[in-house]
Design a protein around this motif. Sequence first.
Motif, PDB file in Angstrom:
ATOM      1  N   GLY A 160       0.823  -1.212   0.000  1.00 42.15           N
ATOM      2  CA  GLY A 160       0.000   0.000   0.000  1.00 42.15           C
ATOM      3  C   GLY A 160       0.853   1.257   0.000  1.00 42.15           C
ATOM      4  N   GLU A 161       1.947   1.247   0.765  1.00 43.55           N
ATOM      5  CA  GLU A 161       2.852   2.396   0.799  1.00 43.55           C
ATOM      6  C   GLU A 161       3.505   2.624  -0.564  1.00 43.55           C
ATOM      7  N   VAL A 162       3.948   1.542  -1.184  1.00 47.44           N
ATOM      8  CA  VAL A 162       4.574   1.648  -2.505  1.00 47.44           C
ATOM      9  C   VAL A 162       3.552   2.146  -3.518  1.00 47.44           C
ATOM     10  N   GLN A 163       2.314   1.636  -3.447  1.00 49.24           N
ATOM     11  CA  GLN A 163       1.282   2.074  -4.379  1.00 49.24           C
ATOM     12  C   GLN A 163       0.963   3.549  -4.189  1.00 49.24           C
ATOM     13  N   LYS A 164       0.911   3.990  -2.937  1.00 46.34           N
ATOM     14  CA  LYS A 164       0.645   5.409  -2.663  1.00 46.34           C
ATOM     15  C   LYS A 164       1.765   6.279  -3.246  1.00 46.34           C
ATOM     16  N   ALA A 165       3.031   5.867  -3.059  1.00 46.93           N
ATOM     17  CA  ALA A 165       4.162   6.611  -3.621  1.00 46.93           C
ATOM     18  C   ALA A 165       4.084   6.631  -5.146  1.00 46.93           C
ATOM     19  N   THR A 166       3.683   5.509  -5.742  1.00 46.01           N
ATOM     20  CA  THR A 166       3.553   5.434  -7.198  1.00 46.01           C
ATOM     21  C   THR A 166       2.440   6.353  -7.687  1.00 46.01           C
ATOM     22  N   ASP A 167       1.321   6.375  -6.972  1.00 47.42           N
ATOM     23  CA  ASP A 167       0.221   7.266  -7.351  1.00 47.42           C
ATOM     24  C   ASP A 167       0.646   8.727  -7.283  1.00 47.42           C
ATOM     25  N   GLU A 168       1.429   9.088  -6.263  1.00 50.48           N
ATOM     26  CA  GLU A 168       1.945  10.456  -6.162  1.00 50.48           C
ATOM     27  C   GLU A 168       2.862  10.776  -7.335  1.00 50.48           C
ATOM     28  N   LEU A 169       3.682   9.810  -7.722  1.00 57.73           N
ATOM     29  CA  LEU A 169       4.582   9.992  -8.859  1.00 57.73           C
ATOM     30  C   LEU A 169       3.787  10.212 -10.144  1.00 57.73           C
TER      31      LEU A 169
END
Length: 187
Positions: A160-169
Amino acid sequence: MATANYDLNEIKRRMQGAIQVLKQELGGLRTGRASAGMLDPVQVDAYGTHMPLNQLATVSVPEPRLLSVQVWDRSMVHAVEKAIINSNLGLNPATEGQVLRAAHSRTQPGTPQGDGQDCPQICRSSASRGPSRPPRRARSPQEARKDGKISEDDHTRMSGEVQKATDELVSEVDRTVAGKEKEIMTV
């Protein structure tokens, strides 16, 4: 919490590096206006080595379609002129003492022809090359889970943390591309 070989900060750092590469690539996409950044990739043979132009001269944009390069050392004027001509930017500077002036026009190489309608497609294709892909090649929660180094709950949280960072990117990429499209469409 076992976070062996997983570092969210490293993934975010690599994502920011990818954003910087995208911004440099889009910065090279030329619009109808001159930009001092156009000459950033120019390397000059000076003092027995290759040096960036910005270490030998000041680049300014006195008019929307004119670049002015003030060379600090008179003996380097010819080398700077040669480097600009050989840079494949389509610029042909005129020398006036220690100042080089180069006119920028929309029909030069590297600039989409016509009214610029193809420019947004070029921006989007630059962005679609995947600024979010290289960071995902880093050690991921999925790999740590497969190796049995983290629990299923940790895997879910980390994913979930990685997905959130990817969404921000992806959001930042979209903003960057939209800004470049707007710049291209206003001449």
